[in-house]
Scaffold this active site. Sequence first.
Site, PDB file in Angstrom:
ATOM      1  N   VAL A  98     -12.322  36.619 -63.350  1.00  0.00           N
ATOM      2  CA  VAL A  98     -12.043  37.985 -62.895  1.00  0.00           C
ATOM      3  C   VAL A  98     -12.982  38.386 -61.756  1.00  0.00           C
ATOM      4  CG1 VAL A  98     -10.987  38.721 -65.057  1.00  0.00           C
ATOM      5  CG2 VAL A  98     -13.465  38.928 -64.800  1.00  0.00           C
ATOM      6  N   CYS A 118      -3.453  60.305 -59.560  1.00  0.00           N
ATOM      7  CA  CYS A 118      -2.661  61.317 -60.290  1.00  0.00           C
ATOM      8  C   CYS A 118      -3.525  62.425 -60.893  1.00  0.00           C
ATOM      9  CB  CYS A 118      -1.799  60.658 -61.372  1.00  0.00           C
ATOM     10  SG  CYS A 118      -2.721  60.102 -62.809  1.00  0.00           S
ATOM     11  N   HIS A 137      -6.026  36.428 -65.392  1.00  0.00           N
ATOM     12  CA  HIS A 137      -6.686  37.328 -66.349  1.00  0.00           C
ATOM     13  C   HIS A 137      -7.127  38.640 -65.700  1.00  0.00           C
ATOM     14  CE1 HIS A 137      -7.699  33.773 -69.268  1.00  0.00           C
ATOM     15  NE2 HIS A 137      -6.429  34.146 -69.298  1.00  0.00           N
TER      16      HIS A 137
HETATM   17  P1  OAD Z   1     -15.656  28.907 -70.893  1.00  0.00           P
HETATM   18  O1  OAD Z   1     -16.974  29.577 -70.982  1.00  0.00           O
HETATM   19  O2  OAD Z   1     -14.840  28.791 -72.129  1.00  0.00           O
HETATM   20  O3  OAD Z   1     -15.824  27.436 -70.330  1.00  0.00           O
HETATM   21  C1  OAD Z   1     -16.609  27.173 -69.196  1.00  0.00           C
HETATM   22  C2  OAD Z   1     -16.543  25.698 -68.868  1.00  0.00           C
HETATM   23  O4  OAD Z   1     -17.265  25.493 -67.668  1.00  0.00           O
HETATM   24  C3  OAD Z   1     -17.153  24.776 -69.934  1.00  0.00           C
HETATM   25  O5  OAD Z   1     -16.277  23.678 -70.175  1.00  0.00           O
HETATM   26  C4  OAD Z   1     -18.453  24.272 -69.270  1.00  0.00           C
HETATM   27  O6  OAD Z   1     -18.758  22.930 -69.615  1.00  0.00           O
HETATM   28  C5  OAD Z   1     -18.091  24.352 -67.806  1.00  0.00           C
HETATM   29  N1  OAD Z   1     -19.245  24.554 -66.916  1.00  0.00           N
HETATM   30  C6  OAD Z   1     -20.358  25.304 -67.134  1.00  0.00           C
HETATM   31  N2  OAD Z   1     -21.176  25.266 -66.077  1.00  0.00           N
HETATM   32  C7  OAD Z   1     -20.565  24.477 -65.154  1.00  0.00           C
HETATM   33  C8  OAD Z   1     -20.900  24.026 -63.840  1.00  0.00           C
HETATM   34  N3  OAD Z   1     -22.030  24.389 -63.246  1.00  0.00           N
HETATM   35  N4  OAD Z   1     -20.035  23.212 -63.195  1.00  0.00           N
HETATM   36  C9  OAD Z   1     -18.874  22.822 -63.781  1.00  0.00           C
HETATM   37  N5  OAD Z   1     -18.499  23.212 -65.020  1.00  0.00           N
HETATM   38  C10 OAD Z   1     -19.338  24.014 -65.691  1.00  0.00           C
HETATM   39  O7  OAD Z   1     -14.858  29.656 -69.718  1.00  0.00           O
HETATM   40  P2  OAD Z   1     -13.289  29.626 -69.409  1.00  0.00           P
HETATM   41  O8  OAD Z   1     -12.689  28.329 -69.773  1.00  0.00           O
HETATM   42  O9  OAD Z   1     -13.129  30.120 -68.026  1.00  0.00           O
HETATM   43  O10 OAD Z   1     -10.778  35.350 -70.828  1.00  0.00           O
HETATM   44  O11 OAD Z   1     -12.774  30.743 -70.402  1.00  0.00           O
HETATM   45  C11 OAD Z   1     -11.415  31.095 -70.370  1.00  0.00           C
HETATM   46  C12 OAD Z   1     -11.251  32.544 -70.721  1.00  0.00           C
HETATM   47  O12 OAD Z   1     -11.926  32.827 -71.937  1.00  0.00           O
HETATM   48  C13 OAD Z   1     -11.867  33.532 -69.745  1.00  0.00           C
HETATM   49  O13 OAD Z   1     -11.038  33.795 -68.633  1.00  0.00           O
HETATM   50  C14 OAD Z   1     -12.060  34.752 -70.584  1.00  0.00           C
HETATM   51  C15 OAD Z   1     -12.632  34.090 -71.806  1.00  0.00           C
HETATM   52  O14 OAD Z   1     -12.502  34.740 -72.993  1.00  0.00           O
HETATM   53  C16 OAD Z   1     -10.670  36.663 -71.078  1.00  0.00           C
HETATM   54  O15 OAD Z   1     -11.628  37.427 -71.099  1.00  0.00           O
HETATM   55  C17 OAD Z   1      -9.258  37.123 -71.313  1.00  0.00           C
END
Ligand code: OAD
Length: 237
Positions: A93, A139, A109
């Site tokens: 976001v 509004c 999202h």
């Molecule tokens: P997560 O926090 O679940 O996962 C982050 C991923 O990034 C993990 O697999 C880490 O290993 C990886 N990671 C961390 N640091 C990194 C780096 N420097 N380089 C490469 N990879 C790295 O986050 P998301 O998968 O984005 O939704 O989470 C998905 C959704 O869950 C979000 O959009 C949010 C959350 O709840 C809502 O709020 C609706």
Amino acid sequence: MTQFERIIILTGAGISAESGLDTFRDKGGIWEKYDLMKVATPEAFARDPEMVHEFYNLRRAAVKTVHPNAAHMALARLEREYPGEILLVTQNVDDLHEKAGSRNICHMHGELGKIRCRSCRQVMDWWDDLVTETVCPLCTKSGQLRPHIVWFGEVPFHLNKIAQFIENADLFISIGTSGQVYPASGFIQAATDAGAHTVELNREPSDGYSLFEETCYGPATEVVPQYVENLLKEAHA
Ligand code: OAD
């Protein structure tokens, strides 16, 4: 020769980690500090809007202080220089892809820099704090503004466009996401069914890593620029 004609890229919090934004599920991540049921659901907003506003006010403030990193920049370069179609789908976001120069983006999202009014239904840019009493500039009703964020239990944005693109994609790249949140977690299967080559670029293997044909692990600021460089080299060979 262009090897791939239609590339879909999915990014998650990991791509913004090295810019200084917390991920969700890593050690010390956002969901260790906050109970998502209390800050990221429509029920939470109905029960305690101030707490939900406070959570997003803090995140909006954090995003205002950070800058795109080499991984965001590499994806923007890919969009500019690759001789094929590219759709960037992000679960993030923040606005770091836009700041890096990417244009063809689906924020599935939602976006921290936008709010919407539940009364007049308009979406507007907004980078200040929001409180329950904030009056809608369009509004003039108060108590109706909410973050333009998809909460758990709500339907993500742009799903039709994403599904149509995946159906004809020949490369799917998943970057910096744990792959734990549906429907983004289902894109790998959809891409595989479409016959696309599938790649995971992440700091470490995600739970679904074995579903990918190609994987490369390391910090996004290293693995993403390298992968993009190779794609551009192959395309222009
Ligand atoms: P997560 O926090 O679940 O996962 C982050 C991923 O990034 C993990 O697999 C880490 O290993 C990886 N990671 C961390 N640091 C990194 C780096 N420097 N380089 C490469 N990879 C790295 O986050 P998301 O998968 O984005 O939704 O989470 C998905 C959704 O869950 C979000 O959009 C949010 C959350 O709840 C809502 O709020 C609706």
